[in-house]
Design a protein around this motif. Structure first.
Motif, PDB file in Angstrom:
ATOM      1  N   ALA A 112       0.837  -1.206   0.000  1.00 56.89           N
ATOM      2  CA  ALA A 112       0.000   0.000   0.000  1.00 56.89           C
ATOM      3  C   ALA A 112       0.869   1.252   0.000  1.00 56.89           C
ATOM      4  CB  ALA A 112      -0.927  -0.006   1.206  1.00 56.89           C
ATOM      5  N   TRP A 113       1.907   1.277   0.825  1.00 53.75           N
ATOM      6  CA  TRP A 113       2.796   2.437   0.858  1.00 53.75           C
ATOM      7  C   TRP A 113       3.584   2.555  -0.443  1.00 53.75           C
ATOM      8  CZ3 TRP A 113       5.317   3.682   6.247  1.00 53.75           C
ATOM      9  CH2 TRP A 113       4.298   3.950   7.168  1.00 53.75           C
ATOM     10  N   LEU A 114       3.988   1.422  -1.029  1.00 57.69           N
ATOM     11  CA  LEU A 114       4.684   1.456  -2.314  1.00 57.69           C
ATOM     12  C   LEU A 114       3.794   2.071  -3.397  1.00 57.69           C
ATOM     13  CD1 LEU A 114       6.510  -1.991  -2.470  1.00 57.69           C
ATOM     14  CD2 LEU A 114       7.587   0.235  -2.839  1.00 57.69           C
ATOM     15  N   ALA A 115       2.518   1.715  -3.377  1.00 62.80           N
ATOM     16  CA  ALA A 115       1.595   2.265  -4.372  1.00 62.80           C
ATOM     17  C   ALA A 115       1.504   3.782  -4.237  1.00 62.80           C
ATOM     18  CB  ALA A 115       0.222   1.625  -4.212  1.00 62.80           C
ATOM     19  N   GLU A 116       1.461   4.281  -3.009  1.00 59.79           N
ATOM     20  CA  GLU A 116       1.428   5.724  -2.796  1.00 59.79           C
ATOM     21  C   GLU A 116       2.737   6.372  -3.232  1.00 59.79           C
ATOM     22  OE1 GLU A 116      -0.420   7.284   0.838  1.00 59.79           O
ATOM     23  OE2 GLU A 116      -0.904   5.202   1.341  1.00 59.79           O
ATOM     24  N   ALA A 117       3.853   5.708  -2.921  1.00 59.55           N
ATOM     25  CA  ALA A 117       5.160   6.255  -3.299  1.00 59.55           C
ATOM     26  C   ALA A 117       5.313   6.320  -4.817  1.00 59.55           C
ATOM     27  CB  ALA A 117       6.275   5.408  -2.693  1.00 59.55           C
ATOM     28  N   LEU A 177      16.653  -4.199   5.244  1.00 63.28           N
ATOM     29  CA  LEU A 177      16.252  -3.306   4.167  1.00 63.28           C
ATOM     30  C   LEU A 177      15.681  -2.032   4.758  1.00 63.28           C
ATOM     31  CD1 LEU A 177      14.265  -5.898   2.000  1.00 63.28           C
ATOM     32  CD2 LEU A 177      16.593  -5.064   1.548  1.00 63.28           C
ATOM     33  N   LEU A 178      15.820  -0.937   4.026  1.00 63.40           N
ATOM     34  CA  LEU A 178      15.220   0.325   4.437  1.00 63.40           C
ATOM     35  C   LEU A 178      14.672   1.047   3.220  1.00 63.40           C
ATOM     36  CD1 LEU A 178      14.656   2.645   6.482  1.00 63.40           C
ATOM     37  CD2 LEU A 178      16.917   3.539   5.889  1.00 63.40           C
ATOM     38  N   PHE A 179      13.360   1.320   3.236  1.00 65.44           N
ATOM     39  CA  PHE A 179      12.737   2.208   2.265  1.00 65.44           C
ATOM     40  C   PHE A 179      12.614   3.582   2.915  1.00 65.44           C
ATOM     41  CE2 PHE A 179      10.921  -1.974   1.401  1.00 65.44           C
ATOM     42  CZ  PHE A 179      10.957  -2.073   0.026  1.00 65.44           C
ATOM     43  N   HIS A 180      12.901   4.640   2.148  1.00 60.75           N
ATOM     44  CA  HIS A 180      12.680   6.003   2.644  1.00 60.75           C
ATOM     45  C   HIS A 180      12.059   6.807   1.525  1.00 60.75           C
ATOM     46  CE1 HIS A 180      14.035  10.288   3.381  1.00 60.75           C
ATOM     47  NE2 HIS A 180      13.218  10.011   4.372  1.00 60.75           N
ATOM     48  N   TRP A 181      10.863   7.325   1.783  1.00 61.63           N
ATOM     49  CA  TRP A 181      10.163   8.143   0.808  1.00 61.63           C
ATOM     50  C   TRP A 181      10.039   9.557   1.360  1.00 61.63           C
ATOM     51  CZ3 TRP A 181       7.373   3.321   1.897  1.00 61.63           C
ATOM     52  CH2 TRP A 181       7.700   2.315   0.983  1.00 61.63           C
ATOM     53  N   LYS A 182      10.887  10.444   0.871  1.00 58.50           N
ATOM     54  CA  LYS A 182      10.949  11.807   1.396  1.00 58.50           C
ATOM     55  C   LYS A 182       9.652  12.563   1.162  1.00 58.50           C
ATOM     56  CE  LYS A 182      14.010  15.822   1.418  1.00 58.50           C
ATOM     57  NZ  LYS A 182      15.264  16.398   0.878  1.00 58.50           N
ATOM     58  N   THR A 183       9.031  12.342  -0.003  1.00 58.30           N
ATOM     59  CA  THR A 183       7.802  13.080  -0.298  1.00 58.30           C
ATOM     60  C   THR A 183       6.661  12.688   0.637  1.00 58.30           C
ATOM     61  OG1 THR A 183       7.177  11.426  -1.948  1.00 58.30           O
ATOM     62  CG2 THR A 183       8.364  13.379  -2.733  1.00 58.30           C
ATOM     63  N   LEU A 184       6.652  11.432   1.064  1.00 62.26           N
ATOM     64  CA  LEU A 184       5.594  10.944   1.956  1.00 62.26           C
ATOM     65  C   LEU A 184       5.955  11.067   3.430  1.00 62.26           C
ATOM     66  CD1 LEU A 184       4.529   7.673   0.095  1.00 62.26           C
ATOM     67  CD2 LEU A 184       3.327   9.858   0.136  1.00 62.26           C
ATOM     68  N   ARG A 185       7.230  11.370   3.699  1.00 60.68           N
ATOM     69  CA  ARG A 185       7.725  11.420   5.078  1.00 60.68           C
ATOM     70  C   ARG A 185       7.457  10.094   5.796  1.00 60.68           C
ATOM     71  NH1 ARG A 185       8.822  16.763   6.762  1.00 60.68           N
ATOM     72  NH2 ARG A 185       8.196  18.326   5.227  1.00 60.68           N
ATOM     73  N   ARG A 186       7.866   9.029   5.114  1.00 54.33           N
ATOM     74  CA  ARG A 186       7.672   7.686   5.659  1.00 54.33           C
ATOM     75  C   ARG A 186       8.915   6.843   5.416  1.00 54.33           C
ATOM     76  NH1 ARG A 186       1.802   6.006   3.066  1.00 54.33           N
ATOM     77  NH2 ARG A 186       0.544   7.588   4.117  1.00 54.33           N
TER      78      ARG A 186
END
Length: 200
Positions: free
Chosen positions: A17-22, A81-90
């Motif tokens: 779900a978060w990947l889809a938003e990213a 693993l680490l995902f970081h999405w700056k635009t979503l602040r997640r």
């Protein structure tokens, strides 16, 4: 799931779900994730890779098995693993052990890559020193000529890993650094995810 606070059936559902938003918000590589490995004697290293699959079996990425990360995972299969999405602040942290994907999975993904990327997999002696860029470009020319207009098969030393998670942490930015941190920890005996919330 043992804790009713969970808004997703499994942590894998939340990742997707978060990947889809990213994918809608990130300008480049929403599937990019930092992969941390370590040598048998505990020296860590980290680099960016791309997620190529996420389901209840784990998270998949591909690499040259003779690269530094491939060698470290062969000796010590534990990784993070680490995902970081700056635009979503997640961000999402994931920890677990890796296992090889099947040859059929690796063949199917390799065949889906652009032809130039498949040639590059043959030409690159990943993580090893070269005399200069000309050496790499010469290898690209060599394999371009070798395969001509025909199929470019997957090299034996190129495949993928599936990280089998035992821990997830989902982090959301909040004002005044009062962030939200939700964790899922696998109870291996019960094969159930235990949900908890951490202080920021």
């Amino acid at each position: 799931m043992s804790d009713k606070r969970a808004s997703f059936e499994t942590p894998f559902d939340q990742v997707n779900a978060w990947l889809a938003e990213a994918t809608e918000s990130e300008p480049n590589d929403p599937t990019a994730m930092a992969l941390a490995t370590a040598t048998p004697d505990g020296f860590p290293s980290v680099r960016m890779v791309l997620l190529k699959g996420c389901d209840a079996d784990g998270l998949v990425f591909y690499t040259n098995l003779e690269s530094r990360k491939g060698g470290e995972l062969a000796q010590n299969p534990n990784a993070a693993l680490l995902f970081h999405w700056k635009t979503l602040r997640r961000q999402i942290r994931v920890e677990g052990a890796v296992e090889p994907v099947t040859d059929a999975e690796a063949d199917a993904y390799f065949a889906s890559r652009p032809r130039a990327s498949r040639i590059g997999a043959w030409a690159s002696q990943q993580s090893r020193e070269m005399e200069g860029r000309f050496e790499f470009e010469g290898a690209i020319a060599k394999y371009t000529a070798k395969f001509g207009a025909g199929d470019v098969p997957r090299p034996d030393y190129w495949s993928g890993f599936r990280l089998k998670p035992r821990y997830f942490e989902f982090w959301r930015d909040r004002k005044f650094r009062l962030h939200e941190r939700i964790t899922y920890r696998l109870d291996e005996a019960a094969q159930d995810w235990q949900l908890a919330e951490l202080y920021p």
